[in-house]
Write an enzyme that holds these catalytic residues in place. Structure first.
Site, PDB file in Angstrom:
ATOM      1  N   ALA A  48       0.818  -1.208   0.000  1.00 19.52           N
ATOM      2  CA  ALA A  48       0.000   0.000   0.000  1.00 19.52           C
ATOM      3  C   ALA A  48       0.853   1.260   0.000  1.00 19.52           C
ATOM      4  CB  ALA A  48      -0.943  -0.002   1.205  1.00 19.52           C
ATOM      5  N   ASP A 300      -5.015   2.992  -2.881  1.00 21.61           N
ATOM      6  CA  ASP A 300      -3.689   3.603  -2.782  1.00 21.61           C
ATOM      7  C   ASP A 300      -3.546   4.730  -3.804  1.00 21.61           C
ATOM      8  OD1 ASP A 300      -3.166   1.568  -0.941  1.00 21.61           O
ATOM      9  OD2 ASP A 300      -2.327   0.262  -2.492  1.00 21.61           O
TER      10      ASP A 300
END
Length: 379
Positions: A48, A300
């Protein structure tokens, strides 16, 4: 170094965002089907925080990724690949004993019952990150420090590290925190819910999905989420196809000390609804119509787009629209990462009026379009 000293000052820097977290080598299936039936896999990267760093660097920002990998070939691949996006990886540490984490996943969407992920990350090099072994000077060297709840789930030492980094102290960079609730990473019980809520409330800018807030905290609706997380100067509630709702208190663009609304970070302010006595402005920004290729990495990418626009001092609506566009770039490719739209192209789309924004439909290859008008068609 066992942790930053109280009152640690942050020196002048040319880094925009520092991202801390685990990145892993991911193996992507050559065809749909159960993991047991897939004959071969292609290699990629996943993580992430490193995804955010790569997207920001590709968008023209000075981004750094700080993590811990094994002294192995997979660690070499991670560092080299992340660096190839223009990310500063000089503060990544190599663990001589623990391996780099890896995982395998199926080609199906993460939200379906047929989606499988097999993680091999227990005891990984990243899980050994702690207040005693991270480079604090590098972590505090940017205008923004981006973290996520995934790191807190890796080990007790990782949780202690995030508590150190989100602690209120003079000179702390703006702390951006993506809740990223991953129930399978936690060791059972309700500890994950309370930990994630604690870390969110100690941060300056928070990203949380409406669905994960309900799953982790039993809270339904954007207003209720804001009531539970009042301290951050900016709270972004992601609502899937319904768009995003942004709560902002005392928001003023500018250098690191004022990105989130003042010289003090949210963690250093007193707790009160809407953030230390500031009245919230609430902005709802509809999502885009997107022809989805793979629903991975979109969260993300949204965070990267929002952070990019925040660093540029853009209005709240434009920050969320840039988040939607960056997410759309990833949703229309098979992997977690892709080249974002050129900045002037994205700015033209962000500047569309509400009706034109609502008619926008984006499919594979849209980021290469030369004119915003080419993207506008009735969904």
């Amino acid at each position: 170094m066992s942790g930053p000293a109280a009152g640690t000052a942050v020196a002048a820097t040319t880094t925009d965002v520092v991202c801390l977290g685990e990145s892993m080598v991911t193996f992507l299936p050559s065809q749909p089907g159960r993991l047991a039936d897939v004959p071969s896999f292609g290699r990629g990267i996943g993580g992430a925080e490193s995804n955010v760093a790569c997207a920001l660097a590709a968008a023209g920002h000075r981004a750094a990724w700080v993590g811990r990998v094994g002294a192995d070939g997979f660690g070499d691949h991670l560092v080299e690949t992340i660096a190839s996006y223009g990310v500063d990886t000089s503060a990544v540490r190599r663990d001589p004993v623990r391996p780099t984490g890896i995982y395998f996943r199926t080609a199906t969407d993460r939200g379906t019952d047929t989606h499988e992920v097999a993680y091999y990350r227990a005891g990984s090099a990243a899980s050994a990150m702690s207040p005693a072994n991270v480079p604090y000077e590098e972590l505090f060297a940017g205008r923004v420090l981006h973290l996520s709840g995934i790191t807190a789930a890796l080990s007790g030492d990782c949780l202690a590290l995030l508590r150190e980094l989100t602690a209120a102290r003079p000179g702390r960079p703006l702390v951006s925190f993506d809740v990223n609730h991953r129930p399978h990473l936690w060791r059972g019980g309700d500890a994950d819910a309370s930990v994630l809520l604690e870390l969110a409330r100690r941060s300056d800018l928070v990203f949380v999905g409406e669905d994960e807030a309900e799953e982790a905290w039993g809270i339904v609706g954007a207003e209720a989420i804001r009531a539970a997380v009042p301290e951050p100067a900016v709270l972004v509630v992601k609502r899937g196809s319904a768009g995003a709702t942004v709560f902002a208190s005392g928001l003023r663009p500018g250098p690191r000390s004022s990105i989130a609304g003042g010289a003090e970070s949210a963690g250093a302010r007193s707790s009160s609804a809407g953030g230390a006595g500031f009245a919230d402005t609430v902005t709802h920004v509809p999502a885009l119509h997107v022809d989805v290729v793979a629903a991975v990495g979109a969260g993300d990418a949204f965070a990267a787009g929002f952070l990019s626009a925040t660093l540029r001092g853009l209005p709240v609506r434009d920050r969320a629209r840039h988040g939607h566009l960056m997410a759309a770039a990833v949703l229309t490719v098979p992997g977690d990462l892709t080249e974002p739209p050129a900045r002037d192209h994205a700015d033209r789309l962000v500047a569309l009026d509400d009706d034109a924004w609502g008619r926008l439909r984006l499919g594979p290859g849209w980021t290469a379009a030369d004119r915003a008008s080419e993207e506008v068609r009735t969904p």
